[in-house]
Design a protein around this motif. Structure first.
Motif, PDB file in Angstrom:
ATOM      1  N   ARG A  28      10.636  -9.786   3.118  1.00  0.00           N
ATOM      2  CA  ARG A  28      11.638  -9.279   4.063  1.00  0.00           C
ATOM      3  C   ARG A  28      12.291  -7.918   3.373  1.00  0.00           C
ATOM      4  NH1 ARG A  28      12.462 -14.855   3.351  1.00  0.00           N
ATOM      5  NH2 ARG A  28      14.082 -14.560   1.914  1.00  0.00           N
ATOM      6  N   ILE A  29      12.257  -7.783   1.942  1.00  0.00           N
ATOM      7  CA  ILE A  29      13.107  -6.505   1.491  1.00  0.00           C
ATOM      8  C   ILE A  29      12.199  -5.584   0.863  1.00  0.00           C
ATOM      9  CG2 ILE A  29      15.029  -7.876   1.217  1.00  0.00           C
ATOM     10  CD1 ILE A  29      14.620  -7.659  -1.551  1.00  0.00           C
ATOM     11  N   GLY A  30      10.749  -5.822   0.532  1.00  0.00           N
ATOM     12  CA  GLY A  30       9.885  -5.043   0.037  1.00  0.00           C
ATOM     13  C   GLY A  30       9.593  -5.584  -1.469  1.00  0.00           C
ATOM     14  N   ARG A  31       8.345  -5.000  -1.989  1.00  0.00           N
ATOM     15  CA  ARG A  31       8.040  -5.650  -3.501  1.00  0.00           C
ATOM     16  C   ARG A  31       8.737  -4.858  -4.479  1.00  0.00           C
ATOM     17  NH1 ARG A  31       5.446  -8.905   0.296  1.00  0.00           N
ATOM     18  NH2 ARG A  31       3.960  -7.745   1.346  1.00  0.00           N
ATOM     19  N   ARG A  32       9.032  -3.698  -4.176  1.00  0.00           N
ATOM     20  CA  ARG A  32       9.705  -2.706  -5.309  1.00  0.00           C
ATOM     21  C   ARG A  32      10.925  -3.496  -5.923  1.00  0.00           C
ATOM     22  NH1 ARG A  32      12.512   1.958  -5.986  1.00  0.00           N
ATOM     23  NH2 ARG A  32      11.825   3.368  -7.523  1.00  0.00           N
ATOM     24  N   PRO A  33      12.089  -3.665  -5.121  1.00  0.00           N
ATOM     25  CA  PRO A  33      13.270  -4.021  -5.853  1.00  0.00           C
ATOM     26  C   PRO A  33      13.149  -5.293  -6.607  1.00  0.00           C
ATOM     27  CG  PRO A  33      13.652  -3.588  -3.671  1.00  0.00           C
ATOM     28  CD  PRO A  33      12.107  -3.574  -3.585  1.00  0.00           C
ATOM     29  N   HIS A  82       4.958  -2.408   1.017  1.00  0.00           N
ATOM     30  CA  HIS A  82       4.988  -3.448   2.014  1.00  0.00           C
ATOM     31  C   HIS A  82       4.564  -2.661   3.330  1.00  0.00           C
ATOM     32  CE1 HIS A  82       6.711  -5.958   5.081  1.00  0.00           C
ATOM     33  NE2 HIS A  82       6.990  -7.023   4.157  1.00  0.00           N
ATOM     34  N   PRO A  83       3.547  -3.591   3.972  1.00  0.00           N
ATOM     35  CA  PRO A  83       2.878  -3.019   5.258  1.00  0.00           C
ATOM     36  C   PRO A  83       3.998  -2.450   6.418  1.00  0.00           C
ATOM     37  CG  PRO A  83       2.446  -5.230   5.137  1.00  0.00           C
ATOM     38  CD  PRO A  83       3.189  -4.953   3.801  1.00  0.00           C
ATOM     39  N   ASP A  84       5.001  -3.056   6.411  1.00  0.00           N
ATOM     40  CA  ASP A  84       6.040  -2.768   7.445  1.00  0.00           C
ATOM     41  C   ASP A  84       6.924  -1.701   7.290  1.00  0.00           C
ATOM     42  OD1 ASP A  84       4.949  -4.728   8.955  1.00  0.00           O
ATOM     43  OD2 ASP A  84       6.282  -6.454   8.463  1.00  0.00           O
ATOM     44  N   PHE A  85       7.424  -1.520   6.037  1.00  0.00           N
ATOM     45  CA  PHE A  85       8.442  -0.477   5.743  1.00  0.00           C
ATOM     46  C   PHE A  85       8.105   0.133   4.445  1.00  0.00           C
ATOM     47  CE2 PHE A  85      10.362  -4.652   5.126  1.00  0.00           C
ATOM     48  CZ  PHE A  85      10.554  -4.655   3.687  1.00  0.00           C
ATOM     49  N   GLY A  86       6.884   0.024   4.015  1.00  0.00           N
ATOM     50  CA  GLY A  86       6.647   0.772   2.829  1.00  0.00           C
ATOM     51  C   GLY A  86       6.414   2.215   2.868  1.00  0.00           C
ATOM     52  N   THR A  87       6.596   2.959   1.867  1.00  0.00           N
ATOM     53  CA  THR A  87       6.514   4.522   1.735  1.00  0.00           C
ATOM     54  C   THR A  87       4.994   4.556   1.107  1.00  0.00           C
ATOM     55  OG1 THR A  87       7.398   4.378  -0.419  1.00  0.00           O
ATOM     56  CG2 THR A  87       8.907   4.733   1.515  1.00  0.00           C
ATOM     57  N   HIS A  88       4.104   3.707   0.549  1.00  0.00           N
ATOM     58  CA  HIS A  88       2.923   4.136  -0.112  1.00  0.00           C
ATOM     59  C   HIS A  88       1.942   4.456   0.744  1.00  0.00           C
ATOM     60  CE1 HIS A  88      -0.844   2.939  -2.035  1.00  0.00           C
ATOM     61  NE2 HIS A  88      -0.166   3.655  -2.994  1.00  0.00           N
ATOM     62  N   GLU A  89       1.161   5.134   0.472  1.00  0.00           N
ATOM     63  CA  GLU A  89      -0.034   5.511   1.459  1.00  0.00           C
ATOM     64  C   GLU A  89      -1.216   5.830   0.467  1.00  0.00           C
ATOM     65  OE1 GLU A  89      -2.717   5.875   4.541  1.00  0.00           O
ATOM     66  OE2 GLU A  89      -0.495   5.569   4.561  1.00  0.00           O
ATOM     67  N   PRO A  90      -2.258   4.930   0.421  1.00  0.00           N
ATOM     68  CA  PRO A  90      -3.349   5.065  -0.718  1.00  0.00           C
ATOM     69  C   PRO A  90      -3.956   6.290  -0.455  1.00  0.00           C
ATOM     70  CG  PRO A  90      -3.455   2.937   0.540  1.00  0.00           C
ATOM     71  CD  PRO A  90      -2.353   3.747   1.193  1.00  0.00           C
ATOM     72  N   PRO A  91      -4.349   6.869  -1.558  1.00  0.00           N
ATOM     73  CA  PRO A  91      -5.142   8.169  -1.223  1.00  0.00           C
ATOM     74  C   PRO A  91      -6.670   7.960  -0.855  1.00  0.00           C
ATOM     75  CG  PRO A  91      -5.377   7.426  -3.552  1.00  0.00           C
ATOM     76  CD  PRO A  91      -4.286   6.516  -2.968  1.00  0.00           C
ATOM     77  N   ALA A  92      -6.932   8.777   0.235  1.00  0.00           N
ATOM     78  CA  ALA A  92      -8.181   8.727   0.958  1.00  0.00           C
ATOM     79  C   ALA A  92      -9.404   9.296  -0.067  1.00  0.00           C
ATOM     80  CB  ALA A  92      -8.091   9.223   2.135  1.00  0.00           C
ATOM     81  N   PRO A  93     -10.466   8.363  -0.252  1.00  0.00           N
ATOM     82  CA  PRO A  93     -11.488   8.758  -0.893  1.00  0.00           C
ATOM     83  C   PRO A  93     -12.024  10.146  -0.358  1.00  0.00           C
ATOM     84  CG  PRO A  93     -12.245   6.943   0.356  1.00  0.00           C
ATOM     85  CD  PRO A  93     -10.574   7.019   0.512  1.00  0.00           C
ATOM     86  N   ALA A  94     -12.744  10.854  -1.082  1.00  0.00           N
ATOM     87  CA  ALA A  94     -13.502  12.130  -0.635  1.00  0.00           C
ATOM     88  C   ALA A  94     -14.670  11.764   0.035  1.00  0.00           C
ATOM     89  CB  ALA A  94     -14.089  12.815  -1.985  1.00  0.00           C
ATOM     90  N   THR A  95     -15.099  12.602   1.057  1.00  0.00           N
ATOM     91  CA  THR A  95     -16.215  12.250   2.101  1.00  0.00           C
ATOM     92  C   THR A  95     -17.362  11.878   1.442  1.00  0.00           C
ATOM     93  OG1 THR A  95     -15.129  14.065   3.437  1.00  0.00           O
ATOM     94  CG2 THR A  95     -17.361  13.328   3.810  1.00  0.00           C
ATOM     95  N   ASP A  96     -17.898  12.492   0.183  1.00  0.00           N
ATOM     96  CA  ASP A  96     -19.144  12.107  -0.212  1.00  0.00           C
ATOM     97  C   ASP A  96     -18.971  10.656  -1.064  1.00  0.00           C
ATOM     98  OD1 ASP A  96     -17.227  13.004  -2.172  1.00  0.00           O
ATOM     99  OD2 ASP A  96     -18.611  13.508  -3.556  1.00  0.00           O
ATOM    100  N   GLN A  97     -17.784  10.252  -1.415  1.00  0.00           N
ATOM    101  CA  GLN A  97     -17.511   8.682  -1.819  1.00  0.00           C
ATOM    102  C   GLN A  97     -17.761   7.910  -0.755  1.00  0.00           C
ATOM    103  OE1 GLN A  97     -14.131   8.775  -3.579  1.00  0.00           O
ATOM    104  NE2 GLN A  97     -14.454   9.768  -5.620  1.00  0.00           N
ATOM    105  N   VAL A  98     -17.284   8.207   0.500  1.00  0.00           N
ATOM    106  CA  VAL A  98     -17.369   7.200   1.617  1.00  0.00           C
ATOM    107  C   VAL A  98     -18.788   7.198   1.863  1.00  0.00           C
ATOM    108  CG1 VAL A  98     -16.747   6.846   3.888  1.00  0.00           C
ATOM    109  CG2 VAL A  98     -15.075   7.843   2.271  1.00  0.00           C
TER     110      VAL A  98
END
Length: 429
Positions: free
Chosen positions: A288-293, A406-422
């Motif tokens: 309900r409030i996020g993981r960080r607090p 938290h997927p609903d109101f989080g600020t974190h965005e995982p870094p996208a892997p490089a094209t060659d890694q994908v």
């Protein structure tokens, strides 16, 4: 994907299997809790071990084995399914009660704890991944909270009950008869009643997403240092296990040296672990409030409780401060684990959780060494001071670096892997 697209997730929809996994994680907690009160005192009073470093060696062996197996348990859970790994974990624990009953020297206790480390890594890893599989993303925090609360309630009950048994009869063999019953029943339930759940995680994911199907080595990098938020979670998990290690090694020996009877020591240790039951509430709170607090609050409260234990005297103050540190752990423990679960794609979530759990549980080994050194060359109180200071520093790192996941109101965005890694990950799969 067509075979699994219509699979429904939710705790209510899978209440029977979810409840069985709750029962099994409670048994996992009972297994490790059965050692918490009795074994350090057994080493000192029965087996004649005088060195705190030697006594701590059984936790070092546990931590090293559990951390490594956590890493691979997640990988194996993706490859072979949750159930086979779970069954293997309980099979590994079958010899443990016999070793603890008949061990002629401390070296045998250390060997037994290697088996305990394997058991805890495989069974607890699969218990939590199975619950997340069944619950789905909307109830992920609640599922982790239920898992950890019942697991650590098992630790509390095991520590308290074996302390009572040891006080009534002796340090061995009686406490470990109880352990034998727990292990055998859990092994049978895993074989005959548990069903596979990996298909729910597979149905949850989009295989065409840029973050899907990362190779295992890329998952290790991402969850260790490739993402600042996941690094903050990993270091916090590593340090917070110093508190758990302190209550396993130093607290029983410190309290008995202060004249507290073994049954009362079992209560103090048990009260600390019993507070972990509140993870049901703190995991749901984070939904309900996020993981960080809760993580930040928990790091400082747990550290403060540990610090306070050497600033007071008496059974009741020790029990109250043990409870305070346990409440702090209840706030941080499930929500640190939910962070990599949030940040990972379902195709490698189990592996990502395994990486986090590897770094977290290596804290047992590092913590046991540092706590043992502090007690050996300074005094018992030094171990408490050191643990508290490290918790405060680690909490500051979380405050500065960890973003909300938290997927609903989080600020974190995982870094996208490089094209060659994908491209490499697709070709390898």
């Amino acid at each position: 994907m067509s075979d699994t697209a219509d699979l429904r997730q939710g705790i209510r929809e899978h209440l029977g299997q979810f409840s069985l996994h709750v029962l099994l994680v409670f048994a996992t907690g009972l297994t490790i809790g059965s050692e918490r009160t009795v074994v350090p005192v057994l080493g000192e009073e029965v087996l004649g071990v005088k060195s705190f470093l030697v006594i701590g060696s059984f936790v070092v062996s546990f931590g090293i084995v559990k951390s490594i197996l956590n890493l691979y348990a997640g990988k194996w859970g993706e490859e072979y399914g949750r159930k086979p790994v779970l069954v293997a974990g309980w099979a590994t624990a079958l010899p443990l009660p016999l070793i603890l009953i008949f061990a002629p020297s401390w070296g045998w206790i250390t060997v037994g704890n290697i088996l305990l480390g394997i058991n805890q890594a495989l069974t607890w890893s699969m218990a939590i991944n199975a619950k997340i599989d069944l619950a789905g993303p909307e109830q992920r925090g609640l599922a982790v909270g239920i898992d950890e609360s019942f697991g650590y309630t098992g630790v509390a009950v095991g520590a308290w009950l074996t302390g009572v048994i040891a006080g009534q009869w002796s340090l061995r063999p009686e406490p470990f008869y109880f352990l034998a019953v727990v292990v055998v029943l859990a092994f049978l339930i895993s074989i005959f009643l548990i069903k596979e759940t990996v298909q729910y995680a597979q149905a949850e994911g989009d295989d065409d997403h840029h973050d899907a199907n990362l190779p295992f080595n890329e998952v290790v990098k991402r969850a260790t240092y490739g993402d600042r938020t996941l690094f903050a979670a990993a270091q916090a998990g590593h340090i917070e296990n110093f508190v758990d290690t302190l209550f396993w090694i130093a607290v029983p020996l410190y309290l008995t040296s202060e004249g507290l009877p073994i049954a009362a020591v079992g209560v103090v240790v048990g009260v600390h672990s019993a507070m972990y039951f509140f993870q049901i509430a703190t995991g749901g709170l984070a939904d309900r409030i996020g993981r960080r607090p809760p993580v930040i609050w928990g790091m400082f409260l747990a550290g403060g409780g540990v610090l306070g234990m050497v600033l007071v005297e008496g059974y009741l103050p020790w029990a109250v401060l043990a409870a305070a540190s346990g409440l702090g752990m209840a706030l941080l423990y499930p929500n640190l684990m939910t962070v990599p679960s949030d940040a990972a794609h379902p195709t490698w979530r189990s592996a990502g959780m395994g990486v986090y759990r590897m770094w977290r549980d290596s804290g047992y080994a590092v913590g046991a060494i540092l706590i043992g050194l502090s007690m050996e060359f300074v005094n018992a109180e030094a171990a408490f001071y050191m643990t508290a200071i490290l918790m405060f520093i680690s909490g500051a790192v979380v405050y500065i670096w960890m973003e909300e996941t938290h997927p609903d109101f989080g600020t974190h965005e995982p870094p996208a892997p490089a094209t060659d890694q994908v491209a490499g990950s697709v070709s390898q799969d």
